[in-house]
Design a protein around this motif. Structure first.
Motif, short mmCIF file in Angstrom:
data_model
loop_
_atom_site.label_atom_id
_atom_site.label_comp_id
_atom_site.label_asym_id
_atom_site.label_seq_id
_atom_site.Cartn_x
_atom_site.Cartn_y
_atom_site.Cartn_z
N UNK A 1 -5.57 31.25 15.71
CA UNK A 1 -6.35 32.03 16.67
C UNK A 1 -7.65 31.32 17.04
N UNK A 2 -8.32 30.75 16.05
CA UNK A 2 -9.55 30.01 16.30
C UNK A 2 -9.30 28.82 17.23
N UNK A 3 -8.29 28.04 16.90
CA UNK A 3 -7.99 26.84 17.68
C UNK A 3 -7.58 27.16 19.11
N UNK A 4 -6.67 28.10 19.26
CA UNK A 4 -6.24 28.46 20.61
C UNK A 4 -7.39 29.07 21.41
N UNK A 5 -8.15 29.95 20.77
CA UNK A 5 -9.28 30.57 21.46
C UNK A 5 -10.31 29.54 21.90
N UNK A 6 -10.58 28.59 21.03
CA UNK A 6 -11.54 27.54 21.36
C UNK A 6 -11.07 26.73 22.56
N UNK B 1 -4.28 28.99 26.45
CA UNK B 1 -3.75 28.78 25.10
C UNK B 1 -3.32 30.07 24.40
N UNK B 2 -4.04 31.15 24.63
CA UNK B 2 -3.71 32.39 23.93
C UNK B 2 -2.62 33.19 24.65
N UNK B 3 -2.28 32.76 25.86
CA UNK B 3 -1.27 33.48 26.64
C UNK B 3 0.03 32.70 26.77
#
Length: 141
Positions: free
Chosen positions: A55-60, A69-71
């Motif tokens: 979650x951190x990596x994709x959100x960043x 990235x999150x979708x």
């Protein structure tokens, strides 16, 4: 008088810190540090660590570069960064592919990750974030 000046200086320092907005890059660095601490102190399971790191990596990457990235599913996201992304350094793309595929195994196939694998992924994630440091952050670190 000295006490008043001291208290005023302390007040200014506290006020200034509260109003200092952190960049997405700095927030991610801090969150990675907190995650590393949670892992080393066994406050988080390796499974939850993988989920949190994903979650951190994709959100960043989404905030920093506007990548969806999150979708995206992992295969869609890997396709995006493999062919259409100049923001992520080429030497970091294999890490992203391997990490996201391993994280999917943890999240969806209930594969139990070893703590050492999570620690290695965390080091690589920190390296990726550092490699994508915005130019304006050079003077702040």
């Amino acid at each position: 008088v000295v006490t008043s000046i001291f208290l005023y200086v302390v007040y200014l320092l506290k006020f200034r810190k509260k109003n200092t907005a952190l960049s997405d890059w700095e927030k991610t660095r801090r969150e990675l540090h907190n995650l590393k601490s949670d892992i080393s102190e066994s406050r988080i399971t390796p499974e939850n660590g993988f989920i949190r790191l994903t979650d951190l990596g994709r959100g960043y990457l989404e905030k920093r570069f506007g990548l969806p990235a999150t979708r995206r599913t992992t295969p869609e996201f890997i396709e995006d960064i493999s062919h259409n992304c100049n923001f992520v350094p080429d030497d970091r793309k294999p890490f992203l592919r391997n990490f996201l595929e391993a994280a999917d195994q943890v999240k969806f196939a209930m594969v139990y990750p070893e703590k050492e694998l999570l620690n290695k992924a965390l080091v690589n994630a920190e390296s990726l974030v550092e490699a994508t440091r915005p130019p304006e952050e050079e003077k702040n670190v």
